[in-house]
Design a protein around this motif. Sequence first.
Motif, PDB file in Angstrom:
ATOM      1  N   THR A 280       0.721  -1.322  -0.057  1.00  0.00           N
ATOM      2  CA  THR A 280      -0.222   0.517   0.100  1.00  0.00           C
ATOM      3  C   THR A 280       0.698   1.511  -0.353  1.00  0.00           C
ATOM      4  OG1 THR A 280      -2.160   0.805   1.451  1.00  0.00           O
ATOM      5  CG2 THR A 280      -0.454  -0.236   2.399  1.00  0.00           C
ATOM      6  N   THR A 281       0.326   2.488   0.174  1.00  0.00           N
ATOM      7  CA  THR A 281       1.396   3.415   0.057  1.00  0.00           C
ATOM      8  C   THR A 281       2.352   3.323   1.057  1.00  0.00           C
ATOM      9  OG1 THR A 281      -0.825   4.746  -0.816  1.00  0.00           O
ATOM     10  CG2 THR A 281       1.196   6.159   0.079  1.00  0.00           C
ATOM     11  N   GLY A 282       3.882   3.182   1.082  1.00  0.00           N
ATOM     12  CA  GLY A 282       4.907   3.372   0.943  1.00  0.00           C
ATOM     13  C   GLY A 282       4.899   2.228   1.877  1.00  0.00           C
ATOM     14  N   LEU A 283       4.112   0.977   1.225  1.00  0.00           N
ATOM     15  CA  LEU A 283       4.677  -0.478   2.384  1.00  0.00           C
ATOM     16  C   LEU A 283       4.559  -1.110   1.980  1.00  0.00           C
ATOM     17  CD1 LEU A 283       4.543  -1.244   5.442  1.00  0.00           C
ATOM     18  CD2 LEU A 283       2.476  -1.205   5.062  1.00  0.00           C
ATOM     19  N   VAL A 284       5.319  -2.108   2.377  1.00  0.00           N
ATOM     20  CA  VAL A 284       5.542  -3.602   2.135  1.00  0.00           C
ATOM     21  C   VAL A 284       5.707  -4.667   2.791  1.00  0.00           C
ATOM     22  CG1 VAL A 284       6.527  -5.269   0.236  1.00  0.00           C
ATOM     23  CG2 VAL A 284       6.915  -3.136   0.385  1.00  0.00           C
ATOM     24  N   LEU A 285       4.808  -5.698   3.608  1.00  0.00           N
ATOM     25  CA  LEU A 285       4.723  -5.549   4.580  1.00  0.00           C
ATOM     26  C   LEU A 285       4.496  -7.739   3.998  1.00  0.00           C
ATOM     27  CD1 LEU A 285       4.027  -6.587   7.345  1.00  0.00           C
ATOM     28  CD2 LEU A 285       1.940  -7.534   6.802  1.00  0.00           C
ATOM     29  N   ILE A 286       5.782  -8.820   4.109  1.00  0.00           N
ATOM     30  CA  ILE A 286       5.724 -10.390   3.594  1.00  0.00           C
ATOM     31  C   ILE A 286       5.354 -10.832   5.295  1.00  0.00           C
ATOM     32  CG2 ILE A 286       7.157 -12.100   3.093  1.00  0.00           C
ATOM     33  CD1 ILE A 286       8.925  -9.674   1.798  1.00  0.00           C
ATOM     34  N   ALA A 287       4.830 -11.444   5.131  1.00  0.00           N
ATOM     35  CA  ALA A 287       4.242 -12.895   5.878  1.00  0.00           C
ATOM     36  C   ALA A 287       4.078 -13.884   5.520  1.00  0.00           C
ATOM     37  CB  ALA A 287       2.480 -12.354   6.554  1.00  0.00           C
ATOM     38  N   GLY A 288       4.046 -15.443   6.487  1.00  0.00           N
ATOM     39  CA  GLY A 288       3.900 -15.967   5.712  1.00  0.00           C
ATOM     40  C   GLY A 288       5.042 -17.318   6.620  1.00  0.00           C
ATOM     41  N   GLU A 289       4.590 -18.432   6.207  1.00  0.00           N
ATOM     42  CA  GLU A 289       5.736 -19.930   6.613  1.00  0.00           C
ATOM     43  C   GLU A 289       6.615 -19.921   6.139  1.00  0.00           C
ATOM     44  OE1 GLU A 289       1.739 -18.336   7.598  1.00  0.00           O
ATOM     45  OE2 GLU A 289       1.592 -20.166   6.069  1.00  0.00           O
TER      46      GLU A 289
ATOM     47  N   ALA B 190      10.043   8.991  -5.939  1.00  0.00           N
ATOM     48  CA  ALA B 190       9.571  10.026  -4.989  1.00  0.00           C
ATOM     49  C   ALA B 190       8.180  10.148  -5.679  1.00  0.00           C
ATOM     50  CB  ALA B 190      10.009  10.203  -4.543  1.00  0.00           C
ATOM     51  N   ILE B 191       8.258  10.345  -6.655  1.00  0.00           N
ATOM     52  CA  ILE B 191       6.677  11.026  -7.605  1.00  0.00           C
ATOM     53  C   ILE B 191       5.768   9.957  -7.448  1.00  0.00           C
ATOM     54  CG2 ILE B 191       7.854  11.318  -9.377  1.00  0.00           C
ATOM     55  CD1 ILE B 191       6.058  13.891  -9.730  1.00  0.00           C
ATOM     56  N   TYR B 192       6.216   8.882  -7.875  1.00  0.00           N
ATOM     57  CA  TYR B 192       4.803   8.113  -8.392  1.00  0.00           C
ATOM     58  C   TYR B 192       4.342   7.585  -6.700  1.00  0.00           C
ATOM     59  CZ  TYR B 192       7.631   7.147 -11.804  1.00  0.00           C
ATOM     60  OH  TYR B 192       8.584   7.331 -13.698  1.00  0.00           O
ATOM     61  N   GLY B 193       5.014   8.827  -5.369  1.00  0.00           N
ATOM     62  CA  GLY B 193       4.062   7.942  -4.591  1.00  0.00           C
ATOM     63  C   GLY B 193       4.169   6.410  -3.516  1.00  0.00           C
ATOM     64  N   PHE B 194       5.235   5.636  -4.599  1.00  0.00           N
ATOM     65  CA  PHE B 194       5.322   4.720  -4.005  1.00  0.00           C
ATOM     66  C   PHE B 194       7.564   4.575  -4.710  1.00  0.00           C
ATOM     67  CE2 PHE B 194       6.190  -0.379  -4.373  1.00  0.00           C
ATOM     68  CZ  PHE B 194       6.053  -0.463  -2.585  1.00  0.00           C
ATOM     69  N   ASP B 195       8.131   4.332  -3.629  1.00  0.00           N
ATOM     70  CA  ASP B 195       9.250   3.971  -4.711  1.00  0.00           C
ATOM     71  C   ASP B 195       9.877   3.312  -3.650  1.00  0.00           C
ATOM     72  OD1 ASP B 195      11.726   5.719  -3.682  1.00  0.00           O
ATOM     73  OD2 ASP B 195       9.763   6.836  -2.811  1.00  0.00           O
TER      74      ASP B 195
ATOM     75  N   GLU C  73      -3.800   9.199 -13.580  1.00  0.00           N
ATOM     76  CA  GLU C  73      -2.400   9.491 -13.025  1.00  0.00           C
ATOM     77  C   GLU C  73      -2.382   8.989 -11.786  1.00  0.00           C
ATOM     78  OE1 GLU C  73      -2.217  13.810 -12.746  1.00  0.00           O
ATOM     79  OE2 GLU C  73      -3.747  13.959 -14.548  1.00  0.00           O
ATOM     80  N   GLN C  74      -2.586   8.471 -11.263  1.00  0.00           N
ATOM     81  CA  GLN C  74      -2.037   8.451  -9.372  1.00  0.00           C
ATOM     82  C   GLN C  74      -2.450   6.605  -9.620  1.00  0.00           C
ATOM     83  OE1 GLN C  74      -4.734   9.029  -6.048  1.00  0.00           O
ATOM     84  NE2 GLN C  74      -3.414  11.387  -5.909  1.00  0.00           N
ATOM     85  N   GLY C  75      -1.409   5.690  -9.849  1.00  0.00           N
ATOM     86  CA  GLY C  75      -1.674   4.027  -9.633  1.00  0.00           C
ATOM     87  C   GLY C  75      -0.492   3.646  -8.877  1.00  0.00           C
ATOM     88  N   GLY C  76      -0.765   2.413  -9.236  1.00  0.00           N
ATOM     89  CA  GLY C  76       0.223   0.924  -8.201  1.00  0.00           C
ATOM     90  C   GLY C  76      -0.229   1.721  -6.881  1.00  0.00           C
ATOM     91  N   PRO C  77       0.638   1.470  -5.936  1.00  0.00           N
ATOM     92  CA  PRO C  77      -0.004   1.198  -4.046  1.00  0.00           C
ATOM     93  C   PRO C  77      -0.157   2.843  -3.632  1.00  0.00           C
ATOM     94  CG  PRO C  77       2.657  -0.266  -4.858  1.00  0.00           C
ATOM     95  CD  PRO C  77       1.806   0.893  -5.619  1.00  0.00           C
ATOM     96  N   LEU C  78       0.198   3.588  -4.482  1.00  0.00           N
ATOM     97  CA  LEU C  78      -0.583   5.017  -4.018  1.00  0.00           C
ATOM     98  C   LEU C  78      -1.694   5.207  -4.144  1.00  0.00           C
ATOM     99  CD1 LEU C  78      -0.124   7.606  -2.761  1.00  0.00           C
ATOM    100  CD2 LEU C  78      -0.015   8.251  -5.065  1.00  0.00           C
ATOM    101  N   ALA C  79      -2.592   4.325  -5.469  1.00  0.00           N
ATOM    102  CA  ALA C  79      -4.097   4.635  -5.399  1.00  0.00           C
ATOM    103  C   ALA C  79      -4.659   2.942  -5.142  1.00  0.00           C
ATOM    104  CB  ALA C  79      -4.131   4.188  -7.017  1.00  0.00           C
ATOM    105  N   ASP C  80      -4.340   1.963  -4.470  1.00  0.00           N
ATOM    106  CA  ASP C  80      -4.377   0.393  -4.359  1.00  0.00           C
ATOM    107  C   ASP C  80      -3.764  -0.465  -3.871  1.00  0.00           C
ATOM    108  OD1 ASP C  80      -6.938  -1.168  -4.777  1.00  0.00           O
ATOM    109  OD2 ASP C  80      -6.323  -2.148  -7.150  1.00  0.00           O
TER     110      ASP C  80
END
Length: 376
Positions: A37-46, A71-76, A222-229
């Motif tokens: 999501t915006t600015g975050l990657v969360l990894i979980a699992g076994e 950074a202008i992409y809202g996720f980098d 214009e807004q896409g990727g984890p910034l938007a979804d």
Amino acid sequence: MTEGHPDKICDQISDSVLDDLVAQDPKSRVACETLVTTGLVLIAGEITTNGYCDFQKLVRSVVRDIGYTKAIYGFDYKTCCVISSIHEQSPDISMGVDESTEHEQGAGDQGIMFGYACRETPEMMPLPIVLAHKLVRRLSEVRRDKTLSYLRPDGKSQVTIEYEGDEPKRVDAIVLAAQHNATVKMEDLREDLKQLVVRKVIPLAMIDKKTRIIINGTGRFEQGGPLADTGMTGRKIIVDTYGGVGSHGGGSFSGKDPSKVDRSGSYTARYIAKNIVAAGIADKLEMQLAYAIGVAEPVSIMLDSFGTAKIHEDKIKELIRAHFALKPKAMTSALNMLRPIYRKTAVYGHFGRTEPEFTWERTDKADRMRRDAGLR
């Protein structure tokens, strides 16, 4: 989906973790899920392995390769926060899955897996999903080589085909969504994508005056990727398989080692279906395998040739039993799946591919099956 779609980012990260660990320890047990999501990657699992994965380094490398570099992409890749929450595989599962002197390797979970093949395309795949994948692959190419420098990594496609019986006759609708910067004019983008993407991919003979070409239907993207979804691993299982043609089991593929029959069973089912169609035993075939956790043999083998089989379907089942490995360990060995080959599968589909890593796309059993079926 392009590789920059949020769900596909997650699939690629999960499969990159799998690749990294399988390369170090082929016996790794991996079930890795990712959320972005915006600015975050969360990894979980076994994960149970003798290898080591540097999650920070790996995630940032994948995000950079995809194209989220500013950074202008809202996720980098430089500024995103990477959090991991990983623990070992449940011992209750390991007990049934791990091979021992008293127990052969069983299925990593219960479930139903499907494979499909047809004669619509050289890839033996349904035409709509083949064209949809080619559109977004082309979209990525013109972004990466700077032909269209205003494009950004996120994007989607969809193709609607009109059939007469089982034969595709014309393209009824093409839907393309491409993320872009703030300066491009929409009329320029639409014309560029029509000429440099759509007309380079879609057979011109299948386009007529009634074909609808819808590019960025909302007007801007214009807004896409984890910034938007928000994205998650395994949310695009229909894109990963046959585009809604045929059936799909409950499980996704990405982030799972081949002891999980969600993956190895589905790949094997495709391998079987494709060889049967390539052998001329049927023109179209859906293959179904079902497994119980901890049990090696499938509990069910079913198929549907949609009335196109040249021999009785019971005879086809006998040929399947004779020519294909169906236990988890044997399937994994037959298709050489304990290798770091999985990130490539995470975008542009798991099936219908020509790269050498995609062993389940071989038709190496077709000639012998044709002879054994008594067909010329």
